[in-house]
Design a protein around this motif. Structure first.
Motif, short mmCIF file in Angstrom:
data_model
loop_
_atom_site.label_atom_id
_atom_site.label_comp_id
_atom_site.label_asym_id
_atom_site.label_seq_id
_atom_site.Cartn_x
_atom_site.Cartn_y
_atom_site.Cartn_z
N ASP A 1 -42.47 79.90 52.42
CA ASP A 1 -43.07 78.79 51.48
C ASP A 1 -41.63 78.37 50.75
O ASP A 1 -42.05 77.32 49.83
CB ASP A 1 -43.91 79.13 50.74
CG ASP A 1 -45.43 79.07 51.31
OD1 ASP A 1 -45.45 78.52 52.36
OD2 ASP A 1 -46.37 79.29 50.93
N PHE B 1 -40.78 74.55 50.25
CA PHE B 1 -41.69 73.76 49.64
C PHE B 1 -41.60 73.61 47.99
O PHE B 1 -41.87 72.92 47.38
CB PHE B 1 -43.28 74.10 49.98
CG PHE B 1 -43.72 73.67 51.11
CD1 PHE B 1 -43.09 72.53 51.72
CD2 PHE B 1 -44.91 74.20 51.72
CE1 PHE B 1 -43.61 72.04 53.00
CE2 PHE B 1 -45.41 73.60 52.84
CZ PHE B 1 -44.96 72.86 53.43
N SER B 2 -41.20 74.94 47.63
CA SER B 2 -41.06 75.19 46.05
C SER B 2 -39.53 74.69 45.67
O SER B 2 -39.62 74.63 44.43
CB SER B 2 -41.65 76.60 45.61
OG SER B 2 -40.76 77.52 46.63
N THR C 1 -38.54 71.35 56.56
CA THR C 1 -39.65 71.25 57.42
C THR C 1 -39.99 72.68 58.10
O THR C 1 -40.97 72.56 58.93
CB THR C 1 -39.56 70.22 58.63
OG1 THR C 1 -38.54 70.68 59.47
CG2 THR C 1 -39.16 68.71 58.14
N PRO D 1 -41.74 75.32 56.88
CA PRO D 1 -43.15 75.91 56.58
C PRO D 1 -44.12 75.46 57.31
O PRO D 1 -45.10 76.20 57.49
CB PRO D 1 -43.20 75.65 55.07
CG PRO D 1 -41.90 75.36 54.50
CD PRO D 1 -41.03 74.76 55.57
N PHE D 2 -44.03 74.22 57.85
CA PHE D 2 -45.20 73.41 58.29
C PHE D 2 -45.98 74.24 59.38
O PHE D 2 -47.33 74.27 59.37
CB PHE D 2 -44.92 71.77 58.68
CG PHE D 2 -44.49 71.14 57.57
CD1 PHE D 2 -45.64 70.42 56.99
CD2 PHE D 2 -43.25 70.92 57.05
CE1 PHE D 2 -45.33 69.75 55.73
CE2 PHE D 2 -43.06 70.19 56.11
CZ PHE D 2 -44.09 69.56 55.27
N ARG E 1 -47.41 77.81 58.50
CA ARG E 1 -48.28 77.74 57.27
C ARG E 1 -49.73 77.28 58.23
O ARG E 1 -50.71 77.76 57.65
CB ARG E 1 -48.05 76.80 56.18
CG ARG E 1 -47.31 77.41 55.13
CD ARG E 1 -46.97 76.40 54.07
NE ARG E 1 -47.99 75.78 53.33
CZ ARG E 1 -48.19 76.02 52.15
NH1 ARG E 1 -47.44 77.03 51.29
NH2 ARG E 1 -49.29 75.20 51.38
N CYS F 1 -44.95 68.60 60.55
CA CYS F 1 -43.50 68.85 60.79
C CYS F 1 -42.34 67.54 60.91
O CYS F 1 -41.60 67.37 60.27
CB CYS F 1 -43.14 69.97 61.28
SG CYS F 1 -41.59 70.35 61.88
N ARG G 1 -42.71 65.02 58.12
CA ARG G 1 -41.49 65.00 57.05
C ARG G 1 -40.07 65.00 57.54
O ARG G 1 -39.23 64.58 56.71
CB ARG G 1 -41.93 66.50 56.51
CG ARG G 1 -41.00 66.93 55.43
CD ARG G 1 -41.40 66.11 54.29
NE ARG G 1 -40.43 66.24 53.16
CZ ARG G 1 -40.44 67.14 52.17
NH1 ARG G 1 -41.68 67.95 52.15
NH2 ARG G 1 -39.72 67.42 51.17
N GLU H 1 -37.81 62.65 55.60
CA GLU H 1 -37.05 63.30 54.29
C GLU H 1 -36.17 62.64 53.60
O GLU H 1 -35.06 61.94 54.37
CB GLU H 1 -36.41 64.42 54.75
CG GLU H 1 -35.73 65.46 53.83
CD GLU H 1 -36.53 65.70 52.41
OE1 GLU H 1 -37.52 65.81 52.60
OE2 GLU H 1 -35.55 65.87 51.47
#
Lengths: 334, 286
Positions: free
Chosen positions: B114, B117-118, B164, B166-167, B170, B217, B220, B224
């Motif tokens: 993740d 994302f953070s 991209t 994590p998509f 997850r 994915c 994004r 991006e």
């Protein structure tokens, strides 16, 4: 089998796309600052035609634009610029100093200290100048909203700041008075954009502010593109001479084998064609005799002083004013 | 039993009163939601399309057929084409490892997935500049071997790959956790090979979730801005992706060009949205 075929097909498509990007002929990358986009669009066309006629070789000139400080940083980090056409000599000095991509005496290699054209800082105000802005001290009046970008990231913004500082130092006498003046001025700035183009759009598109401190060329261009009849240029009695330098990046051109091309490119800026184009795009040519008289007549007459006259050198200016905990950090309170 | 019969039954109107909000609350909430969507989604989208066509269709097509716009579109497609398949494979591997195996550091791996994302996209881009830039860790080695990563296409792909990542994982991890591994174990115990089990048992079970992850994915990867902007170097016709081209055009007072390119991205978003609904519906059915 199916999977294999589609993987092969995938690689084939990628290969096609990559080969579409690859260019067989020699290319030059010109890394420049924000407002020179239109000038170099025209100039690159003229140069490639000239080079083709002279040598038969087809060349491509690629452009990268952004805030001057940011662009210099990118070159230090490895953006492969064959030539630099930046806003401030200090930015090229930094590239010579930190990344050692060109010798320290780069400025002596081309005519006129490697400055093919100059510019200055003027005011762009709303139609009929409702706030009656005429000179630098009108900017600190109460109720006047001033748009200028962040001097930490923008070359133009540093010229804006220094022009105001030099004015105040002369008029009110001494550094303390100048500091007080600059502090008052930045109190009137509602938003600091990161580059000159951003500040122009803030002023024109978003309609924020009473006056934009702008590159002379940027102000003319903005009127032409957007603001015919909505805004007007006010030239203060005195302003700063913005010396915008150019340089070949030795390490890069040696690696690319483009030294002759890069040198010819920058020298072409000094020819009648280059000088005429500079004036056409509202830059003040270093050889005005080559430019169209009509283009020259557009420039307002004002007294221009240089960084060297008033501040000694860019190095000193940078240390005193714009480095961390310099004067700008002391006076600017967001 | 006796207490049940003794309890006074709640009369129908009271029940309705307790379970339902007053009518005005219902209408107010609906109005707020719809108003919000119109104000923040439909209106901007309409403006993009309106501005793109402000000078007529000819100007719109001319803006999109500029060599720089075409190059930006090509680079965007190329980036998506290179990163999405890789992240599909990575995502599958990661999801498989996390849901099927026990190993030390598993929860750390789950958290790390993740990370993109953070982390702010600008920081993601700077990481690569610090690693592969001329002054970075590998800078000297790369330039000695004449390999360009930053301010070139590989850097853009790396940054997109990172963003991209994590998509797919997850989407898959919760589903595969819920499914358990009984079906796969049965197949294996009946003599199927690992690959056969994956193709015939696992893949059919996760295909809708996988496609859903791939779709997000891809969206994004094409859209991006932040991370790509840091590593791009903004060389016209070479390292500008479509989102960067929008910014360049806008800054050059070419508003039709900016909004025409933006309309392509908006179109992509709408297609993504429609496909997403279809996939959700399919996923719900299975």
């Amino acid at each position: 089998m199916k999977v294999k075929t589609s993987i092969t097909a995938g690689f084939f498509v990628i290969g096609l796309l990559v080969s579409g990007l690859a260019l067989a002929d020699r290319t030059l990358l010109n890394v420049s600052y924000d407002p020179t986009r239109e000038l170099y669009q025209d100039f690159n066309k003229a140069f490639t035609t000239y080079w083709k006629d002279k040598t038969g070789e087809t060349v491509t000139v690629q452009q990268s634009h952004g805030g001057a400080g940011k662009q210099a940083r990118a070159v230090i980090d490895g953006l492969d610029a064959d030539v630099l056409t930046l806003a401030i000599t200090y930015d090229i000095d930094k590239i010579a100093d930190k990344a050692k991509l060109l010798p320290k005496d780069w400025q002596s290699r081309l005519p006129n200290n490697s400055i093919p054209y100059t510019s200055t800082i003027v005011f762009l105000v709303r139609k009929d100048n409702p706030k009656g802005i005429k000179d630098w001290d009108d900017l600190v009046k109460e109720g006047v909203s001033v748009i200028t970008p962040n001097p930490k990231t923008s070359g133009g913004a540093r010229y804006n700041y220094l022009a105001a500082w030099a004015f105040a130092e002369k008029k009110y006498g001494g550094k303390d008075a100048a500091k007080e003046f600059i502090k008052k001025l930045y109190k009137n700035v509602p938003v600091l954009d990161s580059g000159a183009r951003g500040a122009t759009t803030t002023f024109l598109q978003r309609g924020i502010g009473d006056v934009l401190l702008a590159w002379e060329n940027e102000a003319f261009l903005a009127i032409k593109e957007l603001g015919e009849g909505q805004v007007e240029i006010i030239a203060p009695p005195s302003s700063i001479l913005a010396e915008t330098p150019v340089a070949v990046v030795d390490t890069v051109v040696n690696k690319h084998g483009t030294k002759d091309l890069a040198e010819a490119y920058l020298n072409y800026l000094y020819t009648p064609v280059g000088q005429k184009l500079a004036a056409k795009h509202y830059y003040r040519p270093s050889e005005p005799k080559y430019a169209d008289a009509a283009d020259l007549a557009r420039f307002p007459k004002l007294e221009l002083f240089t960084i060297k006259d008033k501040f000694g050198s860019w190095d000193a200016v940078q240390k005193e004013h714009f480095d961390d905990n310099g004067v700008f950090d002391q006076i600017y309170v967001p | 039993m006796t207490t049940m019969t003794n309890t006074q039954p709640i009369s129908a109107p009271t029940l309705r009163h307790v379970l339902h909000d007053p009518v005005w609350v219902k209408w107010l909430l609906t109005a707020i939601a719809v108003g919000f969507i119109i104000l923040f989604l439909c209106l901007p989208l309409a403006i993009v399309i309106f501005e793109a066509c402000a000078k007529g269709w000819d100007a719109y097509w001319a803006a999109l057929s500029q060599p720089d716009a075409q190059a930006a579109l090509r680079l965007t497609l190329l980036t998506a084409l290179a990163t999405v398949p890789l992240n599909t494979v990575f995502g599958l591997c990661a999801a498989w490892a996390i849901t099927r195996f026990e190993f030390p550091g598993k929860s750390l791996l789950t958290t790390l997935i993740d990370l993109p994302f953070s982390v702010s996209p600008v920081i993601s881009g700077l990481i690569f500049v610090l690693m592969f830039g001329a002054q970075g860790w590998f800078g000297a080695w790369l330039s000695a071997h004449d390999i360009k990563i930053i301010f070139a296409v590989p850097g853009i792909m790396l940054a997109t790959l990172f963003i991209t990542f994590p998509f797919v994982a997850r989407e898959l991890i919760p589903l595969m956790q819920e499914m358990g591994s009984e079906e796969e174990e049965a197949a294996l115990s009946l003599g199927a090979s690992g690959w056969q089990t994956f193709i015939q048992i696992t893949l059919p079970n996760i295909k809708w979730a996988l496609l859903y992850g791939v779709l997000l994915c891809n969206a994004r990867a094409m859209g991006e801005f932040g991370a790509v902007s840091v590593v791009s170097g903004h060389i016209r016709g070479l390292t500008n992706t479509l989102p960067l081209h929008v910014e360049v055009s806008y800054n050059e007072y070419d508003f039709v060009g900016a909004f025409a390119s933006a309309s392509i991205l908006a179109g992509l978003a709408i297609v993504t949205l429609i496909l997403k609904s279809v996939l959700e519906w399919k996923q719900g059915k299975h």
